[in-house]
Design an enzyme around this catalytic site. Structure first.
Site, PDB file in Angstrom:
ATOM      1  N   ARG A  61      72.372 -51.412  45.472  1.00  0.00           N
ATOM      2  CA  ARG A  61      72.673 -50.686  44.561  1.00  0.00           C
ATOM      3  C   ARG A  61      73.106 -49.231  44.991  1.00  0.00           C
ATOM      4  NH1 ARG A  61      66.982 -49.749  42.299  1.00  0.00           N
ATOM      5  NH2 ARG A  61      68.081 -47.827  40.184  1.00  0.00           N
ATOM      6  N   CYS A 103      65.651 -42.121  45.754  1.00  0.00           N
ATOM      7  CA  CYS A 103      66.388 -43.480  45.566  1.00  0.00           C
ATOM      8  C   CYS A 103      66.426 -43.610  43.948  1.00  0.00           C
ATOM      9  CB  CYS A 103      64.637 -44.124  46.186  1.00  0.00           C
ATOM     10  SG  CYS A 103      63.014 -43.625  44.944  1.00  0.00           S
TER      11      CYS A 103
END
Length: 275
Positions: A174, A232
């Protein structure tokens, strides 16, 4: 107060000076945590819903923005939280959700919060009892006072990526922008360093020893000698990383809005690939 507690010490504490127990089991895209709670939980534990009690509704501020002080205070009082009583939070095993509960309680001023290292699985594997009874909760008197933990917004995160160390707690895929299963834009904040939160725990879900964590973060440039921040996707796994940094003795700020807030502003730059 040390942020972690193991099952042996918790079992002893429950007999001597029972803390408020909060069950925060949750998994992104998984079954509701309440169902797991109803199948069995630590005796006396109260279920806390991460999506509704530890976050405000999703929007431009992110998928898990901070709840308002009043909403959080009301939720914690319903769960029996009081300022003068230790709170122990747990989830299934790896403390991802419990880390968010720990951080949010600390941010809103509770100073006696601990995370059960290894969570529910560690408790069960130790042969300790579980219950399906829902406790009759005496409302707590907790007062939410924001500011107990350092916080970043988008501008602060961008600045820290240049002047300090900004850690990206998502998976490396990611971070590099190769796979984005949740948010509409892939990539990372320019200058951020990849530090997947999965590297903070062992196969049993327990945190690695403080010295090992300190070495891990030191190799990424994060030490107690520099300013450190974490983000995050939505501020959940990043809270877990702040907990790991705390165990390692490294203070760190949390960008609660994280990537889901960063990409809500189309003028914010996006990087892909390695740093």
């Amino acid at each position: 107060m040390q942020p972690l507690i193991d099952v042996t010490d918790l079992e002893r504490l429950l007999r001597r000076d029972p803390p408020t127990l909060l069950d925060v089991r949750w998994r992104l895209g998984g079954p509701p945590g309440r169902a797991a709670y109803e199948r069995g939980h630590l005796p006396g534990a109260v279920f806390v819903d991460l999506d509704h009690d530890l976050a405000a509704p999703p929007g431009p501020q992110g998928r898990h923005p901070l709840p308002s002080p009043r909403d959080f205070q009301d939720a914690m009082r319903r769960a029996g939280v009081s300022a003068d009583r230790t709170v122990v939070v747990y989830d299934d095993a790896d403390s991802t959700a419990a880390g968010r509960a720990w951080w949010t309680l600390r941010y809103f001023g509770h100073t006696r919060v601990r995370v059960l290292d290894g969570g529910y699985h560690a408790w069960v594997n130790a042969g300790l009892p579980v219950s399906t009874d829902v406790p009759d909760v005496r409302p707590g008197d907790f007062v939410a006072r924001p500011g107990g933990m350092p916080l970043l917004d988008a501008d602060g995160a961008a600045a820290l990526a240049k002047t300090g160390v900004l850690l990206d707690a998502r998976s490396a895929e990611r971070y590099r922008g190769e796979n984005e299963p949740v948010d509409p834009v892939a990539g990372h904040i320019p200058g951020a360093v990849s530090a997947p939160t999965t590297g903070n725990v062992g196969v049993d879900g327990r945190f690695l020893p403080p010295a090992v964590l300190r070495d891990r973060f030191g190799k990424l440039g994060a030490t107690d000698a520099v300013d450190v921040g974490v983000y995050c996707g939505s501020g959940v796994t990043a809270a877990h990383e702040v907990l790991a940094l705390t165990v390692a003795g490294i203070p760190a700020a949390l960008y609660v809005g994280s990537w889901s807030n960063w990409i809500s502003d189309p003028t914010n730059p996006v990087a892909t690939g390695e740093l």
